[in-house]
Design an enzyme around this catalytic site. Sequence first.
Site, short mmCIF file in Angstrom:
data_model
loop_
_atom_site.label_atom_id
_atom_site.label_comp_id
_atom_site.label_asym_id
_atom_site.label_seq_id
_atom_site.Cartn_x
_atom_site.Cartn_y
_atom_site.Cartn_z
CG ASP A 1 -9.27 -16.01 5.66
OD1 ASP A 1 -8.15 -16.73 5.61
OD2 ASP A 1 -9.88 -15.80 6.59
CE LYS B 1 -4.14 2.06 0.56
NZ LYS B 1 -4.95 1.96 -0.80
CG ASP C 1 -4.99 -12.59 8.64
OD1 ASP C 1 -5.51 -13.62 8.35
OD2 ASP C 1 -5.01 -11.96 9.98
#
Length: 354
Positions: A249, A189, A245
Amino acid sequence: MKIVILPGDGIGPEIIAQAVRVLEALNSDGMKFEMETALLGGCAVDVTGNPYPEETRKLAMEADALLLGAVGGLKYDMLSRDKRPEQGLLSIRKDLNLFANLRPVFLYSELVGASTLKPEIISGLDILIIRELTGDIYFGEPRGIKLSDNKQRIGLNTMVYSEAEIYRIAHVAFQVARKRNKKLCSVDKMNVLECSQLWREVFEDVSKKYPDIELSHMLVDNAAMQLILNPKQFDVIVTGNMFGDILSDEASMLTGSIGMLPSASLDDKNKGLYEPIHGSAPDIAGKNIANPLATILSVAMMLRYTFGQERAAIRIENSVKVVLAKNYRTRDICEVGMKEVGTVEMGDAILTNL
Ligand code: NAD
């Protein structure tokens, strides 16, 4: 070959039992795994008051590999942060220096229909996500809930990466990409975060040592979108702890169920902790409906990455493929016309076809 088995909480003991049966089957075929069971997470809190007891720590240090079910549960959510099951997991990763988390996102062709995405978007999908695991905002200091000057409570966490940590994960990522399709996408980012700016500079620097690898960069918000829009554009994705993380998912849903995805967390000598990427699923615990395949596939990753037993790893992966081709399904991946089976019966089917 010493393995510490950590069943953990919720569905952990159920899915681990099936994976241990696979290891035992390989032992009776001449392999020499020594297995010892230890407490981690909520079950360890219940017995010792500590989610990562000293005895577990000692066994973990001596082991070549660890196999974990999952930790966590509602009844522990009220405990102080240092006593929570998840703290046990963060501590063991940090303690063993397991900085490289490898998460394959592979779609078995038999499960194309189990995903919520259109078949043409996902069929043939084979991505590897590498998540840095011991740095970033999950470990950065200062942290806490504090009183500000005007007496308001503030929640504070710190996103921090040293260049040494970034160099270390970058080398793993380039080397893994070299064994696949030689395409590496680094996700950050950097448009708003200095931490990401350093991340990108280090990746650019390391890329000079790997001229055969095509390095690209993507902002994390765009990566979240591209994973759904056109996931097959990716081969290896590497990113920091928190972005990894969340993205892994998200990516798991491309494959139909979180119950299908294994992971490996490695140190710099390939000692590893292997676990399914899902949690302890308290909503389905004790019902014999949890999918054990992610845990069984984690055993295959253990054989490949820590023990160098490629043939045995392929045997397990082929058994999963055959069982799916025979239409055995746990509830999370079951479609009309398939044979719904429980956790234990899925273990039986894997053993029969191993
Ligand atoms: P979860 O991954 O446990 O469950 C999310 C959903 O997926 C649930 O509906 C669950 O039933 C389903 N699911 C998960 N694994 C499955 C399997 N093998 N077969 C079939 N369905 C499956 O996430 P959550 O509900 O957010 O968290 C539950 C607990 O697990 C929390 O205490 C959380 O902190 C913990 N957790 C632990 C780990 C870990 O041990 N590595 C990872 C994530 C969450």
